[in-house]
Design an enzyme around this catalytic site. Structure first.
Site, PDB file in Angstrom:
ATOM      1  N   ASN A 228       0.843  -1.190   0.000  1.00 37.00           N
ATOM      2  CA  ASN A 228       0.000   0.000   0.000  1.00 37.00           C
ATOM      3  C   ASN A 228       0.882   1.245   0.000  1.00 37.00           C
ATOM      4  OD1 ASN A 228       0.556   0.731   2.874  1.00 37.00           O
ATOM      5  ND2 ASN A 228      -0.377  -1.270   3.170  1.00 37.00           N
ATOM      6  N   PRO A 321      -3.605 -12.051  10.495  1.00 34.65           N
ATOM      7  CA  PRO A 321      -4.101 -11.810  11.859  1.00 34.65           C
ATOM      8  C   PRO A 321      -4.232 -10.315  12.093  1.00 34.65           C
ATOM      9  CG  PRO A 321      -1.770 -12.460  11.874  1.00 34.65           C
ATOM     10  CD  PRO A 321      -2.247 -12.594  10.458  1.00 34.65           C
ATOM     11  N   ILE A 323      -3.067  -7.815  14.144  1.00 33.71           N
ATOM     12  CA  ILE A 323      -1.965  -7.796  15.115  1.00 33.71           C
ATOM     13  C   ILE A 323      -2.328  -6.940  16.321  1.00 33.71           C
ATOM     14  CG2 ILE A 323       0.490  -7.336  15.410  1.00 33.71           C
ATOM     15  CD1 ILE A 323       0.784  -7.509  12.374  1.00 33.71           C
ATOM     16  N   LYS A 362     -13.374   1.110  15.836  1.00 31.17           N
ATOM     17  CA  LYS A 362     -12.139   0.303  15.901  1.00 31.17           C
ATOM     18  C   LYS A 362     -11.572   0.239  17.310  1.00 31.17           C
ATOM     19  CE  LYS A 362     -10.798   0.516  11.135  1.00 31.17           C
ATOM     20  NZ  LYS A 362     -10.060   1.140  10.083  1.00 31.17           N
TER      21      LYS A 362
HETATM   22  N1  CTP Z   1      -3.806  -3.510  12.110  1.00 31.23           N
HETATM   23  C1  CTP Z   1      -3.199  -4.651  12.573  1.00 31.23           C
HETATM   24  N2  CTP Z   1      -3.335  -5.820  11.891  1.00 31.23           N
HETATM   25  C2  CTP Z   1      -4.089  -5.878  10.783  1.00 31.23           C
HETATM   26  C3  CTP Z   1      -4.728  -4.712  10.297  1.00 31.23           C
HETATM   27  C4  CTP Z   1      -4.563  -3.542  10.990  1.00 31.23           C
HETATM   28  O1  CTP Z   1      -2.502  -4.598  13.589  1.00 31.23           O
HETATM   29  N3  CTP Z   1      -4.219  -7.015  10.147  1.00 31.23           N
HETATM   30  C5  CTP Z   1      -3.650  -2.274  12.885  1.00 31.23           C
HETATM   31  C6  CTP Z   1      -2.968  -1.127  12.161  1.00 31.23           C
HETATM   32  O2  CTP Z   1      -1.573  -1.106  12.402  1.00 31.23           O
HETATM   33  C7  CTP Z   1      -3.643   0.077  12.777  1.00 31.23           C
HETATM   34  C8  CTP Z   1      -5.029  -0.418  13.141  1.00 31.23           C
HETATM   35  O3  CTP Z   1      -4.940  -1.824  13.180  1.00 31.23           O
HETATM   36  O4  CTP Z   1      -3.003   0.495  13.945  1.00 31.23           O
HETATM   37  C9  CTP Z   1      -6.131  -0.024  12.209  1.00 31.23           C
HETATM   38  O5  CTP Z   1      -5.793  -0.418  10.916  1.00 31.23           O
HETATM   39  P1  CTP Z   1      -6.862  -0.274   9.740  1.00 31.23           P
HETATM   40  O6  CTP Z   1      -6.249  -0.803   8.482  1.00 31.23           O
HETATM   41  O7  CTP Z   1      -7.408   1.108   9.753  1.00 31.23           O
HETATM   42  O8  CTP Z   1      -7.996  -1.201  10.284  1.00 31.23           O
HETATM   43  P2  CTP Z   1      -8.535  -2.586   9.838  1.00 31.23           P
HETATM   44  O9  CTP Z   1      -8.808  -3.357  11.098  1.00 31.23           O
HETATM   45  O10 CTP Z   1      -7.639  -3.242   8.863  1.00 31.23           O
HETATM   46  O11 CTP Z   1      -9.932  -2.218   9.203  1.00 31.23           O
HETATM   47  P3  CTP Z   1     -10.334  -1.790   7.710  1.00 31.23           P
HETATM   48  O12 CTP Z   1      -9.130  -2.069   6.830  1.00 31.23           O
HETATM   49  O13 CTP Z   1     -11.491  -2.632   7.406  1.00 31.23           O
HETATM   50  O14 CTP Z   1     -10.662  -0.333   7.812  1.00 31.23           O
END
Ligand code: CTP
Length: 429
Positions: A228, A321, A323, A362
């Site tokens: 990304n 996962p 994380i 979130k």
């Molecule tokens: N994050 C994580 N592991 C993942 C996805 C996200 O630890 N597999 C963490 C990111 O580092 C960030 C937070 O979760 O601190 C939010 O990430 P974001 O991409 O906005 O959220 P998602 O849970 O992936 O939700 P979506 O993509 O559906 O908005």
């Protein structure tokens, strides 16, 4: 638009020097007064006569070339509202970073007290050289505005990062800097760094801060991957500020950053998770600024995938996962082991719509203490920009906005808020 403003254009010896002829025309079309100074090597790529005609001004090269006495570096520096060095070679960048004044251009830079924009252009291997990166970082942290080069086919025959960025970007940045309120109201405005360089307001001595930064890289085959646009700059700024505040810092990142604190270089989400597991139990603060891929390729090919006659190609993905959610769950399980010392966990959330609503959801779903939310649909902030505007949301769902600022200042404010608020909030998630 630039009527009454003087732009000082510094050209150094790189092939992209020819492009600066057009940049000068753009400034002239916007009614600016343009002064040009070049290094001797720049004149291998573009002639003095061309620059003189386009700028309608004398072009300076040597420091001691005028009959009439006038300390050139001082007069150029005093006259201009902004200086733009483009293309900036690795050599000139390094000289500026070390205060060397061995030609007119570097002497002027040293005496210049208004904003300076540096648009580097060089071979991709030079760009990646850690010494050059360190010099650029030093300049950036001192308030020089660095316009990163673009990637693509380079004049030297290589493919990679090092092409002078688009002229429109240089023009736009110049216009923005020249017309900012600070610039207009204070002729002695030096650099934002004067504010940024202030010592940290908080003391994190004895604390361990883990920061993740950059987009994860999920392999498809040995030559392709999914990732990304995250540049890692926000996470890096937080790590830098935590380091300045005296913390022991561990930066877990997909990017090639060079710092004098611990950096763990990883690629994929799974590697990031492993690195966090190693460091997690001894942490006081965890900032999850990385953009983690939600999915990875189910079966990564050992060999390069070949094109077939089919018009469609399907890649099967499997969920990574979460994380952050996993860390928060582990923290809850280990609460007794941590005693009162459970780490404060901060998530980040980049959205293109319903920012606050999604961020508040979130924080509940993941169980972290704070979410730092920013709007990535805006071109002027977020991902690869040097500036950001964010909202800090705590687990009571209180929202605090941090107005648009450099990522360094935003990082300092995030650290300060998290530090202060976490002393009053209980970290059980
Ligand atoms: N994050 C994580 N592991 C993942 C996805 C996200 O630890 N597999 C963490 C990111 O580092 C960030 C937070 O979760 O601190 C939010 O990430 P974001 O991409 O906005 O959220 P998602 O849970 O992936 O939700 P979506 O993509 O559906 O908005």
């Amino acid at each position: 638009m630039l009527t009454g403003k003087t732009i000082l254009v510094g050209i150094t010896g790189g092939i992209a020097a020819y492009k600066i002829c057009e940049l000068i025309r753009m400034y002239k079309r916007a009614n600016a007064n343009v002064r040009v100074i070049c290094t001797k090597n720049a004149l291998n790529f573009v002639t003095k006569l061309t620059l003189q005609n386009l700028s309608q001004n004398e072009v300076g090269v040597e420091e001691f070339e005028l009959d009439e006495y006038k300390p050139e570096h001082i007069s150029y520096a005093d006259e201009a509202d902004v200086m733009v060095i483009a293309p900036a070679t690795a050599n000139t960048i390094s000289k500026i970073a070390h205060g060397i004044c061995d030609n007119l251009l570097t002497s002027v830079v040293c005496a210049f007290r208004k904003p300076i924009i540096i648009a580097p252009a060089m071979n991709c291997n030079m760009w990646e050289n850690p010494i050059i990166q360190e010099n650029l970082h030093k300049l950036s942290s001192l308030g020089y505005k660095i316009l990163e080069p673009d990637s693509g086919f380079l004049a030297c025959g290589y493919e990679g990062k090092g092409r002078l960025c688009e002229l429109e970007k240089i023009f736009k940045t110049t216009s923005e800097l020249i017309t900012t309120e600070k610039q207009q109201s204070s002729p002695d405005f030096v650099f934002i760094s004067k504010v940024e360089e202030e010592t940290s307001a908080i003391n994190l001595a004895g604390k361990k801060v883990i920061v993740t930064a950059g987009g994860t890289i999920e392999d498809i085959d040995p030559v392709r991957y999914i990732s990304n646009y995250s540049s890692g700059k926000m996470g890096l700024a937080i790590a830098d500020e935590a380091h300045k505040a005296g913390a022991e810092v561990v930066l877990i990142t997909t990017k090639d950053f060079q710092r004098d604190y611990k950096i763990v270089k990883i690629k994929s989400a799974l590697e990031m998770q492993d690195a966090l597991d190693e460091e997690f139990t001894t942490a006081d603060y965890i900032f999850m600024a990385a953009a983690v891929a939600d999915y990875r390729v189910k079966n990564v090919a050992d060999q390069k995938i070949k094109k077939t006659s089919d018009n469609e190609f399907t890649l099967e993905l499997i969920k990574n996962p979460d994380i952050l959610a996993g860390l928060c769950a582990k923290r809850k399980l280990l609460m007794t082991d941590f005693g009162d010392e459970a780490p404060t966990i901060v998530g980040f959330c980049a959205e293109t719509q319903n920012l606050i609503q999604y961020a508040q959801n979130k924080i509940n779903q993941k169980g972290c203490d704070f979410i730092i939310a920013n709007d990535v649909s805006r071109k002027d902030i977020g991902f690869s920009s040097d500036e950001n505007e964010v909202y800090i949301i705590n687990k009571n769902l209180d929202v605090k906005k941090l107005d648009k600022q450099s990522k360094t200042i935003i990082a300092k404010e995030i650290l300060g808020e998290v530090y202060e608020q976490s002393r009053n909030l209980c970290n059980i998630g």
